[in-house]
Design a protein around this motif. Structure first.
Motif, PDB file in Angstrom:
ATOM      1  N   UNK A  13      63.471 -14.260   8.843  1.00 36.55           N
ATOM      2  CA  UNK A  13      61.180 -13.791   8.921  1.00 36.55           C
ATOM      3  C   UNK A  13      60.911 -14.778   9.468  1.00 36.55           C
ATOM      4  N   UNK A  14      60.606 -15.907   8.390  1.00 39.92           N
ATOM      5  CA  UNK A  14      59.945 -17.029   7.995  1.00 39.92           C
ATOM      6  C   UNK A  14      59.894 -18.177   9.325  1.00 39.92           C
ATOM      7  N   UNK A  15      61.261 -17.763  10.221  1.00 33.69           N
ATOM      8  CA  UNK A  15      61.462 -18.637  11.305  1.00 33.69           C
ATOM      9  C   UNK A  15      60.929 -18.065  12.537  1.00 33.69           C
ATOM     10  N   UNK A  16      60.446 -16.710  12.341  1.00 32.87           N
ATOM     11  CA  UNK A  16      60.568 -15.539  14.053  1.00 32.87           C
ATOM     12  C   UNK A  16      58.480 -15.992  13.389  1.00 32.87           C
ATOM     13  N   UNK A  17      57.965 -15.847  12.343  1.00 38.60           N
ATOM     14  CA  UNK A  17      56.578 -15.968  12.446  1.00 38.60           C
ATOM     15  C   UNK A  17      56.207 -16.679  12.503  1.00 38.60           C
ATOM     16  N   UNK A  21      53.723 -18.172  14.960  1.00 37.41           N
ATOM     17  CA  UNK A  21      52.636 -18.479  15.662  1.00 37.41           C
ATOM     18  C   UNK A  21      52.500 -20.276  16.574  1.00 37.41           C
ATOM     19  N   UNK A  22      53.667 -20.622  16.984  1.00 35.39           N
ATOM     20  CA  UNK A  22      53.544 -21.718  17.871  1.00 35.39           C
ATOM     21  C   UNK A  22      53.681 -20.883  19.346  1.00 35.39           C
ATOM     22  N   UNK A  71      54.942 -24.222  28.614  1.00 32.99           N
ATOM     23  CA  UNK A  71      55.876 -23.849  27.766  1.00 32.99           C
ATOM     24  C   UNK A  71      54.872 -23.466  26.220  1.00 32.99           C
ATOM     25  N   UNK A  72      54.098 -24.179  25.578  1.00 32.04           N
ATOM     26  CA  UNK A  72      53.686 -23.143  24.651  1.00 32.04           C
ATOM     27  C   UNK A  72      52.242 -21.705  25.121  1.00 32.04           C
ATOM     28  N   UNK A  73      52.558 -21.513  26.236  1.00 31.98           N
ATOM     29  CA  UNK A  73      51.685 -20.039  26.112  1.00 31.98           C
ATOM     30  C   UNK A  73      51.743 -18.817  25.440  1.00 31.98           C
ATOM     31  N   UNK A  74      50.716 -18.480  25.331  1.00 33.98           N
ATOM     32  CA  UNK A  74      51.353 -17.181  23.753  1.00 33.98           C
ATOM     33  C   UNK A  74      52.152 -16.043  24.732  1.00 33.98           C
ATOM     34  N   UNK A  75      53.173 -15.669  24.248  1.00 33.52           N
ATOM     35  CA  UNK A  75      54.453 -14.390  24.619  1.00 33.52           C
ATOM     36  C   UNK A  75      53.853 -13.450  24.297  1.00 33.52           C
ATOM     37  N   UNK A  76      53.029 -12.151  24.707  1.00 32.04           N
ATOM     38  CA  UNK A  76      53.007 -11.024  23.953  1.00 32.04           C
ATOM     39  C   UNK A  76      53.793 -10.130  24.261  1.00 32.04           C
TER      40      UNK A  76
END
Length: 268
Positions: A13-17, A21-22, A71-76
């Motif tokens: 869960x922490x990894x996914x969070x 955020x990144x 690479x850093x674009x937010x993926x919704x």
């Protein structure tokens, strides 16, 4: 749920969070570091990376050159989009599936990854059934009279249940044992994932019940404190509250700490 399983689920869960955020990106090194205290080996690492990939999280190697742009674009990502992608996955015939099950039971990581992909839709279906049952949305799947319903509204969403189910799928495939038939493999896998999801829901119920009990006690304490203050024309002491409520002084002190209230020192 064992302590080992609980620790693994928490780390995932922490990894996914962290990935969200990144911009839905995380490095292999971060995954390995986050899971180092869960006894991770290369097989489990590959399974986790495959799981994150299925969740549209890019897992990259910090030692490899970065892509030039985007690479850093937010993926919704929505649950509906996720389900659409699952529906587009290629089908698997029974002979291939049985072969993969046998290989997975031998510890073959690629077979586990393929079976993870194969059963993601099944996990979504199981999560949907549990959500419908617990929220009472499905009139054909009613709880027994007097049974408690879990209010998932704003607390435990369908997306949460799908994610939890995917963790259960990973754990079930990692612990898979040899079976005599495809039907037996399927039954074992589905039972494990269902049991995992049920355990998550029951833990959520227990936590909410405990929170509600504390809230009720705090309200009771606030009412008692108000009544005694009116009666005594001063703030009641800890001992007076204890006697009035017939509760141990230690429990009242705990409730006061949780509620952020403090008794004046000269009242104790």
């Amino acid at each position: 749920m064992t302590d080992e399983t609980r620790a693994f689920r928490t780390r995932l869960e922490e990894l996914t969070h962290e990935a969200k955020e990144n911009g839905n990106r995380i490095s292999v090194q971060q995954v390995r570091e986050k899971l180092k205290d869960t006894g991770i080996d290369e097989t489990k690492l590959q399974m986790v990376c495959s799981y994150l990939d299925m969740m549209s999280v890019e897992v990259y190697d910090e030692d490899m050159p970065e892509a030039a742009s985007g690479a850093g674009d937010e993926h919704v990502r929505s649950l509906e989009h996720y389900l659409d992608e699952l529906a587009a996955l290629p089908q698997m015939d029974e002979v291939e599936e049985l072969t993969l099950f046998h290989m997975a039971a031998e510890g073959h990581e690629e077979a586990r990854a393929r079976l993870t992909e194969r059963y993601l839709q099944t996990v979504c279906d199981l999560a949907g059934e549990i959500e419908a049952r617990e929220t009472g949305k499905d009139p054909e799947n009613r709880l027994p009279a007097g049974a408690e319903r879990l209010n998932l509204e704003g607390e435990f969403t369908a997306e949460d249940l799908v994610q939890e189910g995917n963790v259960g799928l990973l754990m079930a495939l990692e612990n898979l044992q040899h079976q005599e038939s495809l039907a037996a493999y399927r039954a074992v896998l589905l039972n494990e994932v269902t049991s995992y999801l049920e355990g998550v829901v029951e833990a959520q119920k227990a936590e909410r019940k405990s929170d509600q009990r504390i809230l009720n006690r705090m309200n009771q304490l606030a009412d008692a404190s108000h009544d005694l203050e009116q009666e005594l024309d001063r703030k009641p002491s800890l001992e007076e509250l204890s006697a009035y409520l017939d509760l141990p002084a230690e429990e009242i002190q705990d409730l006061l700490r949780v509620g952020g209230e403090k008794l004046k020192a000269d009242d104790l």
